[in-house]
Write a protein that holds these residues in place. Structure first.
Motif, PDB file in Angstrom:
ATOM      1  N   ALA A 129      41.040 -54.194 -73.575  1.00 39.58           N
ATOM      2  CA  ALA A 129      40.154 -53.476 -74.328  1.00 39.58           C
ATOM      3  C   ALA A 129      38.661 -53.615 -73.916  1.00 39.58           C
ATOM      4  O   ALA A 129      37.966 -52.511 -73.981  1.00 39.58           O
ATOM      5  CB  ALA A 129      40.313 -54.114 -75.720  1.00 39.58           C
ATOM      6  N   LEU A 130      38.416 -55.052 -73.285  1.00 44.95           N
ATOM      7  CA  LEU A 130      37.134 -55.236 -72.872  1.00 44.95           C
ATOM      8  C   LEU A 130      36.865 -54.211 -71.552  1.00 44.95           C
ATOM      9  O   LEU A 130      35.958 -53.478 -71.403  1.00 44.95           O
ATOM     10  CB  LEU A 130      36.777 -56.636 -72.778  1.00 44.95           C
ATOM     11  N   ASN A 137      38.651 -51.532 -70.690  1.00 43.97           N
ATOM     12  CA  ASN A 137      38.356 -50.120 -71.028  1.00 43.97           C
ATOM     13  C   ASN A 137      36.889 -49.899 -71.379  1.00 43.97           C
ATOM     14  O   ASN A 137      36.780 -48.637 -71.359  1.00 43.97           O
ATOM     15  CB  ASN A 137      39.389 -49.727 -72.209  1.00 43.97           C
ATOM     16  N   ASP A 138      36.299 -50.578 -72.304  1.00 46.82           N
ATOM     17  CA  ASP A 138      34.949 -50.552 -73.049  1.00 46.82           C
ATOM     18  C   ASP A 138      33.782 -50.648 -72.060  1.00 46.82           C
ATOM     19  O   ASP A 138      32.787 -49.990 -72.216  1.00 46.82           O
ATOM     20  CB  ASP A 138      34.909 -51.367 -74.248  1.00 46.82           C
ATOM     21  N   MET A 139      33.997 -51.427 -70.885  1.00 47.15           N
ATOM     22  CA  MET A 139      32.955 -51.772 -70.066  1.00 47.15           C
ATOM     23  C   MET A 139      32.059 -50.643 -69.615  1.00 47.15           C
ATOM     24  O   MET A 139      30.804 -50.487 -69.343  1.00 47.15           O
ATOM     25  CB  MET A 139      33.474 -52.429 -68.832  1.00 47.15           C
ATOM     26  N   SER A 188      31.133 -48.144 -70.940  1.00 55.47           N
ATOM     27  CA  SER A 188      30.114 -47.521 -71.934  1.00 55.47           C
ATOM     28  C   SER A 188      28.858 -48.081 -71.822  1.00 55.47           C
ATOM     29  O   SER A 188      27.656 -47.661 -72.190  1.00 55.47           O
ATOM     30  CB  SER A 188      30.616 -47.415 -73.257  1.00 55.47           C
ATOM     31  N   TYR A 189      28.890 -49.492 -71.216  1.00 57.18           N
ATOM     32  CA  TYR A 189      27.585 -50.305 -71.097  1.00 57.18           C
ATOM     33  C   TYR A 189      26.759 -49.664 -70.060  1.00 57.18           C
ATOM     34  O   TYR A 189      25.765 -49.933 -69.630  1.00 57.18           O
ATOM     35  CB  TYR A 189      27.991 -51.593 -70.652  1.00 57.18           C
TER      36      TYR A 189
END
Ligand code: NDP
Length: 290
Positions: A206-207, A209-211, A213-214
């Motif tokens: 999950a992390l 996948n979200d990276m 957006s940073y």
């Protein structure tokens, strides 16, 4: 020039995958390898293996190198200098940006033209839709051979400076390698508390996948050298980096990676970025204070 022939020099896993891709697309393919026996399966599939390297170069204007590094290119091509005149050498071997620039000059001295390439997928994905390849060097040369190079993977031309494809390749690998080590390090931290890697997997996934957006704001902040503080200040995140490093030490696992991350925060704080956002780490990474 749909049936343009190609010479592939270097038959490791990557070179072999490229040869098979060219053969599957009905391109006359000439091969050469320091260890000749490695070519046998490819010859059985339709590749031509001449007796000498000079003949392999003579067979086609387009010569692709898939070697361990650039030194291997000099080892192979230096003794056959005359055979290089007029050739387009596409070096898809990894090495440093500086060595790519030096190779351009070395080949130009032998009247050959260099295109530098960096393949961004493992060998089994060569020739598939997932494959993409960075290129740099003279644009007109790239344009002439783009239809052939496209068979290996989607070409992404980055510019005339020969170093560019190599820098893009290494920038991607920089993120990739560091991320893989970070994942394994985090897994080791959890396993030290008795948590199996399989339990951690969905959280890590999950992390990852979200990276992305940073990066939305980060790239602009870096280009503008403007790092306004927000909720995630260097001071706050630096304290967390310190906790990860200390937890790693307490757990008896390797501390090199968390200590490296902590050093970025320490340096940023020392440089006066405490209340800036984490993107200000760029300033001490790009210009280390020592
Ligand atoms: P290998 O290291 O397995 O290929 C080695 C090739 O280089 C062989 O043909 C070998 O010849 C030749 N070679 C090495 N040193 C010399 C030398 N001094 N003189 C002559 N020939 C030499 O690499 P791969 O095929 O895996 O990859 C090739 C390039 O592609 C590398 O730069 C790699 O970083 C890059 N790449 C590879 C990926 C992969 O998944 N494999 C992914 C992305 C990029 P011999 O058979 O005689 O030993």
């Amino acid at each position: 020039n749909d049936a343009q022939g190609v010479t592939v020099i270097g038959l490791g896993p990557m070179g072999q995958a490229m040869v098979r891709t060219f053969l599957a697309n009905d391109r006359p393919t000439t091969v050469w390898n320091r260890t000749p026996a490695r070519a046998a399966p490819l010859v059985a599939e339709g590749a031509v293996q001449p007796a000498t390297l000079a003949e392999a170069l003579h067979a086609n204007d387009l010569v692709i190198l898939s070697l361990t590094d650039y030194q291997a290119m000099y080892d192979l091509l230096d003794p056959v200098g005359d055979a290089l005149a007029g050739k387009v050498v596409v070096n898809l071997s990894s090495d440093t940006p500086r060595r790519s620039r030096e190779a351009a000059t070395w080949l130009a001295d032998r009247k050959a033209t260099l295109l530098v390439g960096g393949i961004m997928v493992p060998a089994p994905l060569v020739g598939t839709d997932a494959a993409y390849v960075f290129y740099s060097g003279p644009r007109p040369t790239f344009d002439v051979h783009e239809p052939t190079l496209r068979l290996i993977g989607k070409p992404d031309y980055r510019g005339e400076d020969h170093a560019l494809a190599q820098v893009f390749y290494q920038a991607q690998l920089d993120i990739f390698l560091t991320s893989l080590s970070a994942y394994l390090h985090a897994t080791a931290l959890l396993k030290s508390a008795g948590v199996p890697a399989t339990t951690f997997r969905p959280y890590a996934a999950a992390l990852f996948n979200d990276m992305a957006s940073y990066l939305d704001q980060a790239a602009e902040s870096v280009d503008q050298a403007h790092h306004p503080g927000d909720l995630a200040t260097v001071l706050m995140m630096g304290a967390t980096a310190d906790h990860v490093a200390t937890a790693s030490k307490d757990a008896g696992i390797d501390t090199a990676l968390p200590n490296a991350v902590k050093s970025h925060y320490d340096n940023a704080i020392a440089a006066g970025h405490s209340t800036n956002s984490w993107t200000s780490l760029y300033e001490v990474i790009s210009t280390p204070p020592f």
